[in-house]
Design an enzyme around this catalytic site. Structure first.
Site, PDB file in Angstrom:
ATOM      1  N   ASP A 187      -5.247  30.883  -6.472  1.00 41.24           N
ATOM      2  CA  ASP A 187      -5.221  30.378  -5.105  1.00 41.24           C
ATOM      3  C   ASP A 187      -6.151  31.248  -4.253  1.00 41.24           C
ATOM      4  O   ASP A 187      -6.120  32.479  -4.351  1.00 41.24           O
ATOM      5  CB  ASP A 187      -3.789  30.431  -4.570  1.00 41.24           C
ATOM      6  CG  ASP A 187      -3.654  29.699  -3.242  1.00 41.24           C
ATOM      7  OD1 ASP A 187      -3.287  28.512  -3.274  1.00 41.24           O
ATOM      8  OD2 ASP A 187      -3.937  30.320  -2.191  1.00 41.24           O
ATOM      9  N   ILE A 188      -6.983  30.614  -3.435  1.00 44.88           N
ATOM     10  CA  ILE A 188      -7.888  31.371  -2.561  1.00 44.88           C
ATOM     11  C   ILE A 188      -7.063  31.936  -1.395  1.00 44.88           C
ATOM     12  O   ILE A 188      -6.344  31.181  -0.728  1.00 44.88           O
ATOM     13  CB  ILE A 188      -9.025  30.466  -2.044  1.00 44.88           C
ATOM     14  CG1 ILE A 188      -9.802  29.879  -3.242  1.00 44.88           C
ATOM     15  CG2 ILE A 188      -9.959  31.235  -1.120  1.00 44.88           C
ATOM     16  CD1 ILE A 188     -10.874  28.892  -2.853  1.00 44.88           C
ATOM     17  N   ASN A 195     -11.147  28.073   6.615  1.00 45.03           N
ATOM     18  CA  ASN A 195     -11.546  26.669   6.756  1.00 45.03           C
ATOM     19  C   ASN A 195     -11.528  26.256   8.231  1.00 45.03           C
ATOM     20  O   ASN A 195     -12.448  25.593   8.714  1.00 45.03           O
ATOM     21  CB  ASN A 195     -10.585  25.801   5.947  1.00 45.03           C
ATOM     22  CG  ASN A 195     -11.128  24.404   5.697  1.00 45.03           C
ATOM     23  OD1 ASN A 195     -12.314  24.252   5.429  1.00 45.03           O
ATOM     24  ND2 ASN A 195     -10.274  23.400   5.801  1.00 45.03           N
ATOM     25  N   ASP A 204     -15.585  23.531   2.253  1.00 48.75           N
ATOM     26  CA  ASP A 204     -15.937  22.867   0.986  1.00 48.75           C
ATOM     27  C   ASP A 204     -16.858  23.749   0.157  1.00 48.75           C
ATOM     28  O   ASP A 204     -16.729  23.848  -1.070  1.00 48.75           O
ATOM     29  CB  ASP A 204     -16.631  21.523   1.267  1.00 48.75           C
ATOM     30  CG  ASP A 204     -15.641  20.465   1.759  1.00 48.75           C
ATOM     31  OD1 ASP A 204     -14.418  20.752   1.739  1.00 48.75           O
ATOM     32  OD2 ASP A 204     -16.075  19.369   2.153  1.00 48.75           O
ATOM     33  N   GLU A 230      -6.489  24.358  -2.235  1.00 50.70           N
ATOM     34  CA  GLU A 230      -7.267  25.530  -2.630  1.00 50.70           C
ATOM     35  C   GLU A 230      -6.614  26.206  -3.830  1.00 50.70           C
ATOM     36  O   GLU A 230      -6.795  27.371  -4.090  1.00 50.70           O
ATOM     37  CB  GLU A 230      -7.420  26.501  -1.453  1.00 50.70           C
ATOM     38  CG  GLU A 230      -6.159  27.240  -1.043  1.00 50.70           C
ATOM     39  CD  GLU A 230      -5.325  26.495   0.001  1.00 50.70           C
ATOM     40  OE1 GLU A 230      -5.454  25.259   0.116  1.00 50.70           O
ATOM     41  OE2 GLU A 230      -4.527  27.156   0.692  1.00 50.70           O
TER      42      GLU A 230
END
Lengths: 324, 210
Positions: A187-188, A195, A204, A230
């Protein structure tokens, strides 16, 4: 006027939109219609009195040979389907929009010439290329549609739908080979604020850059799936927990060291949970594997992010470079 | 009209020989080892077949059909239960790859028609040899439906009461899979009598008294 007298059957045969030829007992051609001449480029003058192998050197077809014998010796007709035979005579078709079909596809009937013991077989060739090409085109579309339906359009990674199908097969194979399979749930970190502050376009790009970085650390046989927004899952067949942890650490370090989407290295980091499917431990399946990896990911997040958490007790989460 | 023990044996033997010829042709065509055997042959009045088959259960039947004329008058059907015919085609030609339902159906029907044609043709050739007279067959047609539709709705001019049927059970083995089918030769009574008298003559010739 007597209509019968006007009907010249030979003339009709010349003009029918199907191939017609007649073979005698010695396999020599005694009739060859215009349609065949037009499609094959072989004129009646060139065909008459010759055998098919004279016209097409190397030509040989035992199924057809037997059908001709049966037609001549027993008056028994045969159908040679396109499905089982593809074609009788190698006649080229124009290549444009042919979906790889280069030769005319044919449905062939071999029958005795009417009139009893005539010693001749009538061969009828129907061109079914269009049907075959249409079916082929439909199959191509279906294949492409299937491919598209299994991938995420932004990252071109496989999606969850593919993952479940693939995983079901892969776990069976793991059982058969008694080989463990590792799952990394990635997971980011802080993706939503990034974002929101940078805009969706950059968001993106971060996702794409992240995927490209992760992919460099995986083997050919591993797969990476976009699991959610994400969140990503990587599956590593034939992999021990120890190796999976090392791979996860490499990924974590690579991600933190890269200028992803033009950001300063370290701005994009990720947390990773690592779980193992072990065929020797009964009672686990795809869902349990993912749940466990997800639980580890949650633990990594909880302990401060930018770290790897494995599923085994005693293997502490570590965020620094202990696994170098 | 009934088959004597000897006639039944003779017909069964001939059916087995023609089945092995058909199997040889199919093996060559499909590049695989295919075996066909005929465990049982019997002769029934056509109306009796109706009771027999309806007792046999329902379900759609896949059928390849060729009309008979000349010395024998009637028709030949090769029938498989629909699911068996799909299993058969699958065993014979393997997985056809991804296909739209319509294209797949057409492919299966075409392949079935040819397979049926080969089995019917070898049997008909054997009958022609036995009868020593001209036997004519129409081109093969593929049909699906209930037994009633396939066996009893066909030629309008036919009087079922004056027809008999030679029922030839077949087992086709391909790729370790057994598929049961039935070859049905529906004959006018006088054609069946002709056939049986030829069988008797043949038995006499080889020294077996019928």
């Amino acid at each position: 006027m007597n209509v019968e007298a006007l009907l010249d059957f030979r003339l009709i045969c010349e003009q029918l939109p199907i191939g017609l030829f007649v073979l005698n007992r010695d396999d020599r051609i005694s009739y060859w219609n215009d349609w065949l001449a037009d499609k094959s480029g072989i004129t009646p003058a060139q065909a008459l009195g010759r055998r098919l192998e004279d016209l097409y050197p190397g030509w040989r077809n035992e199924r057809f040979q037997w059908a001709v014998e049966q037609a001549i010796d027993y008056n028994i007709p045969h159908v040679l389907s396109q499905a089982l035979n593809r074609l009788l005579l190698p006649i080229k078709v124009p290549l444009s929009e042919r979906h790889g079909v280069a030769l005319m596809q044919q449905k062939v009937s071999v029958m005795p010439l009417p009139g009893g013991d005539s010693g001749h077989a009538l061969v009828i060739i129907q061109d079914v290329t269009d049907t075959v090409v249409r079916a082929q085109a439909a199959n191509d579309v279906m294949q492409r549609f299937r491919e598209v339906s299994l991938r995420d359009p932004l990252t071109n990674l496989f999606n969850r739908r593919f993952m479940w199908e693939w995983l079901a097969q892969e776990l069976k194979s793991a059982d058969r080979n008694n080989a463990p399979l590792a799952c990394l749930m990635l997971d980011i970190d802080h993706f939503k604020p990034l974002n929101d502050s940078l805009g969706h376009q950059r968001g993106d790009e971060i996702l794409q850059g992240f995927v490209a970085t992760v992919a460099t650390q995986l083997r050919e046989s591993d797969i990476l799936v976009r699991y959610g927004g994400e969140e990503f899952a990587a599956f590593l067949p034939h992999c021990t927990l120890r190796h999976a942890i090392i791979t996860a650490q490499r990924i974590r370090q690579q991600v933190r060291g890269q200028a992803i989407a033009g950001l300063t290295p370290g701005q994009v980091t990720c947390s990773i949970g690592v779980a193992l499917y072990d065929p020797q431990l009964p009672g686990t399946g795809a869902e349990e594997l993912l749940r466990e990896a997800d639980r580890c990911l949650y633990e990594a997040k909880h302990k401060g992010r930018d770290r790897v958490c494995p599923a085994t007790e005693g293997e502490a989460c570590d965020g620094d470079d202990d696994y170098n | 009209m009934k088959l004597s023990e000897l006639q039944r044996d003779a017909l069964g033997e001939m059916a087995n020989i023609s089945a092995s010829r058909a199997a040889k042709q199919l093996s060559a065509l499909l590049g695989d080892s295919i075996d066909i055997t005929v465990p049982r042959v019997e002769l029934l009045p056509l109306p009796a077949l109706r009771e027999r088959l309806s007792a046999d259960g329902d379900g759609t039947i896949a059928c390849v059909y060729q009309a008979l004329s000349g010395v024998l008058q009637g028709r030949v059907h090769l029938m498989f239960h629909n699911r068996d015919s799909k299993a058969l085609i699958h065993a014979l030609v393997g997985d056809a790859g991804p296909m739209l339902a319509d294209a797949l159906r057409e492919y299966e029907h075409e392949a079935m028609t040819e397979v049926g044609n080969i089995i019917i043709a070898t049997f008909a050739a054997m009958l022609a040899d036995l009868l020593g007279a001209e036997l004519r067959l129409s081109l093969p047609y593929y049909n699906e439906g209930s037994v009633e539709e396939l066996m009893f709705n066909l030629p309008a001019a036919e009087d079922a009461a004056l027809m008999v049927v030679v029922v030839i059970e077949t087992v086709l083995r391909a790729a370790q899979r057994d598929v049961s089918g039935t070859l049905m030769v529906v004959l006018k009574v006088h054609s069946a009598e002709e056939l049986l008298s030829r069988i008797d003559a043949m038995l006499q010739q080889i020294g077996v008294e019928a």
